[in-house]
Write a protein that holds these residues in place. Structure first.
Motif, mmCIF file in Angstrom:
data_model
loop_
_atom_site.group_PDB
_atom_site.id
_atom_site.type_symbol
_atom_site.label_atom_id
_atom_site.label_comp_id
_atom_site.label_asym_id
_atom_site.label_seq_id
_atom_site.Cartn_x
_atom_site.Cartn_y
_atom_site.Cartn_z
ATOM 1 N N ALA A 111 -127.162 23.981 -106.262
ATOM 2 C CA ALA A 111 -128.620 23.986 -106.095
ATOM 3 C C ALA A 111 -129.132 23.764 -104.673
ATOM 4 N N LYS A 116 -134.139 27.785 -104.744
ATOM 5 C CA LYS A 116 -134.195 28.443 -106.061
ATOM 6 C C LYS A 116 -134.567 27.432 -107.148
ATOM 7 N N ASP A 134 -124.934 19.795 -106.989
ATOM 8 C CA ASP A 134 -124.356 20.251 -105.724
ATOM 9 C C ASP A 134 -123.321 19.238 -105.251
ATOM 10 N N ASP A 136 -122.593 18.748 -101.966
ATOM 11 C CA ASP A 136 -122.824 18.341 -100.582
ATOM 12 C C ASP A 136 -123.982 17.338 -100.489
ATOM 13 N N ARG A 139 -126.867 18.171 -97.985
ATOM 14 C CA ARG A 139 -127.752 19.234 -98.474
ATOM 15 C C ARG A 139 -128.618 18.729 -99.628
ATOM 16 N N ASP A 161 -119.492 18.181 -108.960
ATOM 17 C CA ASP A 161 -118.830 19.489 -108.977
ATOM 18 C C ASP A 161 -119.195 20.169 -110.300
ATOM 19 N N ASP A 181 -125.479 30.278 -107.945
ATOM 20 C CA ASP A 181 -125.617 30.832 -106.582
ATOM 21 C C ASP A 181 -124.564 30.131 -105.714
ATOM 22 N N SER A 183 -121.246 29.023 -103.208
ATOM 23 C CA SER A 183 -120.856 29.254 -101.820
ATOM 24 C C SER A 183 -120.200 30.622 -101.741
ATOM 25 N N MET A 218 -116.282 29.623 -111.393
ATOM 26 C CA MET A 218 -117.652 29.114 -111.598
ATOM 27 C C MET A 218 -118.389 29.953 -112.638
HETATM 28 N N1 SAM Z 1 -129.100 27.801 -104.454
HETATM 29 C C1 SAM Z 1 -129.321 27.196 -103.143
HETATM 30 C C2 SAM Z 1 -130.736 27.506 -102.686
HETATM 31 O O1 SAM Z 1 -131.287 28.526 -103.108
HETATM 32 O O2 SAM Z 1 -131.321 26.730 -101.930
HETATM 33 C C3 SAM Z 1 -128.265 27.636 -102.147
HETATM 34 C C4 SAM Z 1 -126.860 27.377 -102.627
HETATM 35 S S1 SAM Z 1 -125.592 27.672 -101.436
HETATM 36 C C5 SAM Z 1 -125.438 29.402 -101.437
HETATM 37 C C6 SAM Z 1 -124.164 27.153 -102.269
HETATM 38 C C7 SAM Z 1 -124.094 25.670 -102.567
HETATM 39 O O3 SAM Z 1 -123.012 25.458 -103.471
HETATM 40 C C8 SAM Z 1 -123.812 24.757 -101.383
HETATM 41 O O4 SAM Z 1 -124.869 23.855 -101.232
HETATM 42 C C9 SAM Z 1 -122.527 24.030 -101.765
HETATM 43 O O5 SAM Z 1 -122.529 22.669 -101.367
HETATM 44 C C10 SAM Z 1 -122.540 24.134 -103.274
HETATM 45 N N2 SAM Z 1 -121.238 24.032 -103.965
HETATM 46 C C11 SAM Z 1 -120.044 24.506 -103.580
HETATM 47 N N3 SAM Z 1 -119.105 24.246 -104.510
HETATM 48 C C12 SAM Z 1 -119.721 23.613 -105.540
HETATM 49 C C13 SAM Z 1 -119.294 23.089 -106.800
HETATM 50 N N4 SAM Z 1 -118.020 23.191 -107.190
HETATM 51 N N5 SAM Z 1 -120.209 22.503 -107.596
HETATM 52 C C14 SAM Z 1 -121.505 22.407 -107.209
HETATM 53 N N6 SAM Z 1 -121.967 22.871 -106.018
HETATM 54 C C15 SAM Z 1 -121.096 23.469 -105.193
#
Ligand code: SAM
Length: 309
Positions: A111, A116, A134, A136, A139, A161, A181, A183, A218
């Motif tokens: 998120a 979004k 999320d 991170d 973030r 996660d 959405d 990474s 995912m």
């Molecule tokens: N949807 C967000 C927006 O519109 O603002 C942008 C998302 S960004 C493309 C991808 C996100 O996925 C990153 O913030 C990353 O930290 C997170 N992420 C990566 N692996 C993940 C996991 N296993 N579970 C949850 N979040 C994860």
């Protein structure tokens, strides 16, 4: 055509936040600031002809206003107060296409920083529930600020996660809609590829394989939630391995979902790599005047519906 264009040449997209204001009020505000409103665009081409202080309503997403390239509202009162969200048109498609009904339980699986999520909350009018995950923490902190500013109240944020979220947990038993959405390589973001060093380019292939494996896991996980009806999968990548291949893999593994053909008037479709791939959307600076993007909407089949219908 804008192929190879820098981001500075793309129109500026402004999403109106109905949790704080209305489209009419925002249009009036900009008119008072000396902008000229040209009505609703009938085509993408029209968006490319904006100049100076002209603006339009988008031809696909009604809550989007479109301004000429280089317009910057980061210091504007409406942005600072969460009345408008500055978001590329392509990245406003996932929530728009998922379109959860009022009162729905929704998961935003990846998120942060929350653009979004805030769009989903706007569509839900802050009813129902958004479970936003999320990994991170930094973030997520940015996301808290963004959601507070946008007046979002129907969410529950977790530093977790998504792959560890238990689909059968009673908490998620009513989740009917999921926005995924994850990474990605980010190869669709204009200018990013041009900035890569040779070393970075040579490690790309390896990274791409790892990302694609992660994205497949995912999407498979999203489809395993027992009550889920609709899942939107999106990336800002141009690579088939992160897009059509991920969706094809999910459909092959899970025969209870099918692709829905979205936005028929959208000209740029998924690469023709498997049957129904054209149901997916692609976006690019040259054809849709946005960053490069991919979106697919998967829906649970009705009982008795044939796999290849
Ligand atoms: N949807 C967000 C927006 O519109 O603002 C942008 C998302 S960004 C493309 C991808 C996100 O996925 C990153 O913030 C990353 O930290 C997170 N992420 C990566 N692996 C993940 C996991 N296993 N579970 C949850 N979040 C994860």
């Amino acid at each position: 055509p804008l192929a190879g264009a820098s981001e500075a040449l793309l129109p500026r997209y402004v999403r109106v936040n109905p949790l704080k204001t209305s489209t009419d009020d925002v249009i009036d505000y900009f008119k008072r600031q000396g902008y000229t409103y040209l009505g609703q665009a009938s085509s993408v081409q029209e968006l490319g002809h904006l100049s100076g202080k002209q603006f339009l309503t988008d031809c696909h997403v009604p809550e989007l206003l479109v301004f000429s390239p280089r317009t910057d509202f980061h210091q504007d009162f409406l942005y600072r107060s969460g009345h408008i969200i500055l978001q590329d048109k392509a990245s406003s498609l996932p929530a728009f296409l998922l379109d959860p009904p009022l009162g729905s339980h929704v998961i935003d699986a990846c998120a942060a920083p929350g653009n979004k999520t805030s769009h989903l909350a706007a569509i839900l009018k802050n009813t129902g529930k958004i479970f936003a995950f999320d990994l991170d923490t930094k973030r997520l902190a940015t996301m808290s600020t963004l959601l507070l500013r946008a007046g979002v109240t129907c969410h529950e944020m977790a530093n977790q996660d998504f792959l560890q979220v238990e689909p059968r947990d009673p908490k998620y038993m009513s989740v009917t809609h999921i926005l995924l959405d994850p990474s990605c390589s980010g190869s669709g973001i204009v200018d990013r590829l041009n900035q890569l060093t040779d070393d970075e380019k040579s490690s790309c292939e390896e990274r791409l394989l790892a990302l694609a494996a992660f994205q497949r896991k995912m999407l498979g996980h999203a489809l395993s939630f027992p009550a889920v009806q609709c899942v939107v999968y999106s990336t800002c990548s141009l690579h088939q391995q992160e897009n059509e291949d991920v969706v094809q893999d999910a459909l092959e593994r899970n025969g209870t979902f099918r692709l829905v053909s979205v936005l028929p008037s959208w000209t740029q479709r998924g690469l023709d790599t498997f049957s129904d791939a054209a149901c997916c959307l692609r976006a690019s600076p040259a054809e849709t005047l946005t960053n490069g993007f991919f979106v697919a909407l998967l829906q649970r089949k009705r009982e008795g519906e044939d796999c290849r219908e």
